[in-house]
Enzyme design. Structure first.
Site, PDB file in Angstrom:
ATOM      1  N   SER A  72       0.828  -1.208   0.000  1.00 19.20           N
ATOM      2  CA  SER A  72       0.000   0.000   0.000  1.00 19.20           C
ATOM      3  C   SER A  72       0.860   1.254   0.000  1.00 19.20           C
ATOM      4  O   SER A  72       1.712   1.426   0.881  1.00 19.20           O
ATOM      5  CB  SER A  72      -0.893   0.023   1.248  1.00 19.20           C
ATOM      6  OG  SER A  72      -1.942  -0.886   1.115  1.00 19.20           O
TER       7      SER A  72
ATOM      8  N   HIS B  96      -2.890   1.225  -4.524  1.00 20.28           N
ATOM      9  CA  HIS B  96      -2.420   0.089  -5.326  1.00 20.28           C
ATOM     10  C   HIS B  96      -2.805   0.357  -6.767  1.00 20.28           C
ATOM     11  O   HIS B  96      -3.979   0.603  -7.063  1.00 20.28           O
ATOM     12  CB  HIS B  96      -3.074  -1.224  -4.883  1.00 20.28           C
ATOM     13  CG  HIS B  96      -2.558  -1.746  -3.588  1.00 20.28           C
ATOM     14  ND1 HIS B  96      -1.599  -2.718  -3.487  1.00 20.28           N
ATOM     15  CD2 HIS B  96      -2.856  -1.396  -2.317  1.00 20.28           C
ATOM     16  CE1 HIS B  96      -1.345  -2.960  -2.218  1.00 20.28           C
ATOM     17  NE2 HIS B  96      -2.094  -2.164  -1.478  1.00 20.28           N
TER      18      HIS B  96
ATOM     19  N   HIS C 153      -5.918  -8.562  -2.367  1.00 23.31           N
ATOM     20  CA  HIS C 153      -6.143  -8.995  -0.986  1.00 23.31           C
ATOM     21  C   HIS C 153      -7.416  -9.834  -0.934  1.00 23.31           C
ATOM     22  O   HIS C 153      -8.401  -9.492  -1.608  1.00 23.31           O
ATOM     23  CB  HIS C 153      -6.329  -7.793  -0.054  1.00 23.31           C
ATOM     24  CG  HIS C 153      -5.236  -6.772  -0.117  1.00 23.31           C
ATOM     25  ND1 HIS C 153      -5.175  -5.807  -1.099  1.00 23.31           N
ATOM     26  CD2 HIS C 153      -4.165  -6.565   0.687  1.00 23.31           C
ATOM     27  CE1 HIS C 153      -4.103  -5.043  -0.894  1.00 23.31           C
ATOM     28  NE2 HIS C 153      -3.470  -5.477   0.172  1.00 23.31           N
TER      29      HIS C 153
ATOM     30  N   TYR D 200      -9.704  -9.711   1.195  1.00 22.58           N
ATOM     31  CA  TYR D 200     -10.868  -8.919   1.606  1.00 22.58           C
ATOM     32  C   TYR D 200     -11.511  -8.151   0.453  1.00 22.58           C
ATOM     33  O   TYR D 200     -12.630  -7.658   0.566  1.00 22.58           O
ATOM     34  CB  TYR D 200     -10.516  -7.953   2.764  1.00 22.58           C
ATOM     35  CG  TYR D 200      -9.510  -6.867   2.430  1.00 22.58           C
ATOM     36  CD1 TYR D 200      -9.846  -5.768   1.645  1.00 22.58           C
ATOM     37  CD2 TYR D 200      -8.216  -6.935   2.917  1.00 22.58           C
ATOM     38  CE1 TYR D 200      -8.924  -4.782   1.340  1.00 22.58           C
ATOM     39  CE2 TYR D 200      -7.286  -5.958   2.627  1.00 22.58           C
ATOM     40  CZ  TYR D 200      -7.641  -4.881   1.830  1.00 22.58           C
ATOM     41  OH  TYR D 200      -6.726  -3.915   1.523  1.00 22.58           O
ATOM     42  N   GLU D 201     -10.799  -8.052  -0.689  1.00 22.32           N
ATOM     43  CA  GLU D 201     -11.408  -7.416  -1.862  1.00 22.32           C
ATOM     44  C   GLU D 201     -12.380  -8.374  -2.551  1.00 22.32           C
ATOM     45  O   GLU D 201     -13.056  -7.992  -3.507  1.00 22.32           O
ATOM     46  CB  GLU D 201     -10.327  -7.014  -2.871  1.00 22.32           C
ATOM     47  CG  GLU D 201      -9.365  -5.958  -2.367  1.00 22.32           C
ATOM     48  CD  GLU D 201      -8.207  -5.763  -3.336  1.00 22.32           C
ATOM     49  OE1 GLU D 201      -8.393  -5.101  -4.365  1.00 22.32           O
ATOM     50  OE2 GLU D 201      -7.103  -6.296  -3.060  1.00 22.32           O
TER      51      GLU D 201
ATOM     52  N   ALA E 123       2.592  -2.548   3.996  1.00 25.59           N
ATOM     53  CA  ALA E 123       2.408  -1.588   5.085  1.00 25.59           C
ATOM     54  C   ALA E 123       1.807  -2.376   6.245  1.00 25.59           C
ATOM     55  O   ALA E 123       0.974  -3.254   6.028  1.00 25.59           O
ATOM     56  CB  ALA E 123       1.443  -0.494   4.649  1.00 25.59           C
TER      57      ALA E 123
ATOM     58  N   MET F 282      -2.675  -7.307   6.264  1.00 23.91           N
ATOM     59  CA  MET F 282      -3.747  -8.099   5.620  1.00 23.91           C
ATOM     60  C   MET F 282      -3.299  -8.721   4.300  1.00 23.91           C
ATOM     61  O   MET F 282      -4.124  -8.999   3.428  1.00 23.91           O
ATOM     62  CB  MET F 282      -4.958  -7.182   5.367  1.00 23.91           C
ATOM     63  CG  MET F 282      -5.404  -6.385   6.568  1.00 23.91           C
ATOM     64  SD  MET F 282      -6.648  -5.171   6.130  1.00 23.91           S
ATOM     65  CE  MET F 282      -6.629  -4.106   7.580  1.00 23.91           C
ATOM     66  N   SER F 283      -1.996  -8.904   4.136  1.00 27.21           N
ATOM     67  CA  SER F 283      -1.516  -9.402   2.839  1.00 27.21           C
ATOM     68  C   SER F 283      -0.310 -10.311   3.053  1.00 27.21           C
ATOM     69  O   SER F 283      -0.110 -10.875   4.121  1.00 27.21           O
ATOM     70  CB  SER F 283      -1.105  -8.213   1.956  1.00 27.21           C
ATOM     71  OG  SER F 283       0.055  -7.583   2.474  1.00 27.21           O
TER      72      SER F 283
ATOM     73  N   ASN G 226       1.764   2.615  11.299  1.00 26.77           N
ATOM     74  CA  ASN G 226       0.966   3.052  12.463  1.00 26.77           C
ATOM     75  C   ASN G 226       1.212   2.073  13.602  1.00 26.77           C
ATOM     76  O   ASN G 226       1.713   0.968  13.381  1.00 26.77           O
ATOM     77  CB  ASN G 226      -0.537   3.047  12.100  1.00 26.77           C
ATOM     78  CG  ASN G 226      -0.998   1.687  11.624  1.00 26.77           C
ATOM     79  OD1 ASN G 226      -0.757   1.309  10.475  1.00 26.77           O
ATOM     80  ND2 ASN G 226      -1.612   0.926  12.504  1.00 26.77           N
TER      81      ASN G 226
ATOM     82  N   HIS H  36      -6.605   4.381   6.559  1.00 22.84           N
ATOM     83  CA  HIS H  36      -5.801   4.008   5.389  1.00 22.84           C
ATOM     84  C   HIS H  36      -5.047   5.236   4.846  1.00 22.84           C
ATOM     85  O   HIS H  36      -3.944   5.110   4.317  1.00 22.84           O
ATOM     86  CB  HIS H  36      -6.703   3.378   4.321  1.00 22.84           C
ATOM     87  CG  HIS H  36      -5.944   2.746   3.195  1.00 22.84           C
ATOM     88  ND1 HIS H  36      -4.988   1.769   3.372  1.00 22.84           N
ATOM     89  CD2 HIS H  36      -5.988   2.963   1.849  1.00 22.84           C
ATOM     90  CE1 HIS H  36      -4.485   1.411   2.200  1.00 22.84           C
ATOM     91  NE2 HIS H  36      -5.075   2.126   1.258  1.00 22.84           N
TER      92      HIS H  36
HETATM   93  O1  LIG Z   1      -0.406  -5.165   2.921  1.00 28.87           O
HETATM   94  P1  LIG Z   1      -0.581  -3.992   2.046  1.00 28.87           P
HETATM   95  O2  LIG Z   1      -1.097  -4.336   0.692  1.00 28.87           O
HETATM   96  O3  LIG Z   1       0.685  -3.145   1.966  1.00 28.87           O
HETATM   97  O4  LIG Z   1      -1.723  -3.063   2.695  1.00 28.87           O
HETATM   98  C1  LIG Z   1      -1.938  -2.846   4.080  1.00 28.87           C
HETATM   99  O5  LIG Z   1      -2.620  -1.629   4.159  1.00 28.87           O
HETATM  100  C2  LIG Z   1      -4.057  -1.850   4.064  1.00 28.87           C
HETATM  101  C3  LIG Z   1      -4.720  -1.241   5.268  1.00 28.87           C
HETATM  102  O6  LIG Z   1      -4.431   0.098   5.412  1.00 28.87           O
HETATM  103  C4  LIG Z   1      -4.248  -3.365   4.075  1.00 28.87           C
HETATM  104  O7  LIG Z   1      -4.446  -3.858   2.786  1.00 28.87           O
HETATM  105  C5  LIG Z   1      -2.934  -3.837   4.667  1.00 28.87           C
HETATM  106  O8  LIG Z   1      -2.628  -5.175   4.339  1.00 28.87           O
HETATM  107  N1  LIG Z   2      -4.284  -5.402   9.979  1.00 24.13           N
HETATM  108  C1  LIG Z   2      -3.627  -4.257   9.828  1.00 24.13           C
HETATM  109  N2  LIG Z   2      -3.128  -3.934   8.629  1.00 24.13           N
HETATM  110  C2  LIG Z   2      -2.466  -2.776   8.527  1.00 24.13           C
HETATM  111  N3  LIG Z   2      -1.861  -2.227   7.468  1.00 24.13           N
HETATM  112  C3  LIG Z   2      -1.320  -1.063   7.859  1.00 24.13           C
HETATM  113  N4  LIG Z   2      -1.581  -0.841   9.152  1.00 24.13           N
HETATM  114  C4  LIG Z   2      -2.285  -1.906   9.582  1.00 24.13           C
HETATM  115  C5  LIG Z   2      -2.840  -2.263  10.850  1.00 24.13           C
HETATM  116  O1  LIG Z   2      -2.752  -1.552  11.854  1.00 24.13           O
HETATM  117  N5  LIG Z   2      -3.499  -3.444  10.920  1.00 24.13           N
END
Ligand SMILES: O=P(O)(O)O[C@H]1O[C@H](CO)[C@@H](O)[C@H]1O
Ligand SMILES: Nc1nc2[nH]cnc2c(=O)[nH]1
Length: 309
Positions: free
Chosen positions: A32, A63, A88, A90-91, A118, A223-224, A247, A281
């Site tokens: 991200s 993205h 992802h 979740y999409e 991220a 989440m990836s 964060n 985000h």
């Molecule tokens: O893992 P990437 O794709 O960098 O993205 C991260 O940032 C998004 C949440 O802000 C979620 O998709 C999390 O997995």
């Molecule tokens: N699950 C999760 N994904 C993230 N991607 C960027 N920051 C976060 C977070 O705090 N939690």
């Protein structure tokens, strides 16, 4: 699973990408807000995902949705391929789609894969902006609501049915990351090491979930990445993951007690409360933007050294 459309994807790429770029030595997945990783490439040819059978559409802000082929480094340059945008679960993408680009990269000959993402810090020692070289992961199926990208019929009888993951994160590539940080003169704490927890999202963690993941040994959460790592290992690639802390996951020592607050209020002694911190985000993307240059230089330096092995 043999119905995956590799032949079609590869013939489209052969038609659109010049031969000198079509045998990439290294693959990069942009997390991200990290698509600028491709800006150090030259002679770039970008192929939108919608021209590639089997690829989904990346719908998350920050993205893009294309594969960039190009050269990096001095002289003739090293051919690399960059995934500008990932998928992802979740999409709404099935895991087979999430990892399909990784399998295509393997079929193009990519042996070394640098995945970026991220993440939120669970470990209080990891400041926002730290880049964490992932050394292990935590992906318990019931936490993700998803199983595993190698669940189900095997893609090839040559792949192991029971894929070991104790060596998932390449020591060779992790060493190159720290050597690159040293060469670039990055501060000691700019690059750390840690364990990534994979959750399905798209909700960010509740405080209880954050505490649970931390107590389970994770340093960062996102989440990836994990499905991509598993598929890349099944394909025999060396993998490294650079996770940018965007964060902190807030894990309070104790819960705010409304019961205590009302009691104090009724007794004429109201308790001051700090506002609840939440993550967005936009914040994630902003940190990605701030750190884009450092990530780009780090990745470029790692690639130059990978390619000399
Ligand atoms: O893992 P990437 O794709 O960098 O993205 C991260 O940032 C998004 C949440 O802000 C979620 O998709 C999390 O997995
Ligand atoms: N699950 C999760 N994904 C993230 N991607 C960027 N920051 C976060 C977070 O705090 N939690």
């Amino acid at each position: 699973m043999s119905e995956l459309p590799f032949a079609s994807t590869l013939s489209t790429l052969a038609r659109l990408v010049p031969a000198k770029l079509l045998k990439p030595r290294v693959g990069i997945v942009c997390g991200s807000g990290l698509s600028t990783l491709a800006s150090s490439l030259r002679d770039v040819v970008e192929v939108p995902y919608n021209q590639l059978e089997g690829f989904g559409k990346s719908t998350v802000v920050g993205h893009k949705s294309s594969l960039a082929f190009g050269l990096i480094g001095p002289g003739e340059g090293i051919p690399v391929v960059v995934m500008l945008g990932r998928f992802h679960p979740y999409e709404g993408h099935p895991l087979s789609t999430v990892v399909y680009p990784i399998r295509v990269l393997a079929r193009l000959g990519v042996k070394n894969l640098i995945i970026t993402n991220a993440s939120g810090a669970l470990n209080p020692n990891l400041a926002v902006g730290t880049i964490v070289v992932i050394q292990d992961h935590l992906a318990i199926p019931n936490l993700t609501g998803h199983l595993n990208p190698v669940f189900g019929p095997q893609l090839s009888p040559d792949y192991p049915r029971f894929l070991p993951l104790s060596d998932a994160y390449s020591v060779k590539l992790r060493r190159l990351a720290f050597l690159a940080a040293n060469k670039l003169g990055l501060a000691e704490d700019a690059l750390a090491e840690g364990v990534y927890a994979w959750v399905s999202g798209p909700t960010y963690e509740t405080p209880a979930e954050g505490r649970f993941l931390r107590s389970a040994g994770a340093d960062v959460v996102g989440m990836s990445t994990v499905p991509e790592v598993v598929a890349a290992r099944e394909e025999g690639m060396e993998v490294m993951v650079l996770s940018l802390v965007t964060n902190a996951v807030v894990i309070p020592e104790s819960y705010r007690s409304i019961k205590a607050e009302i009691k104090a209020e009724l007794a004429g002694k109201p308790i001051e409360q700090a506002p609840v911190q939440t993550v967005s985000h936009d914040e994630v993307l902003a940190v990605g933007k701030q750190k884009a240059e450092v990530m780009k230089n780090l990745v470029a330096n790692i690639i130059e050294n990978v390619s000399s092995d």
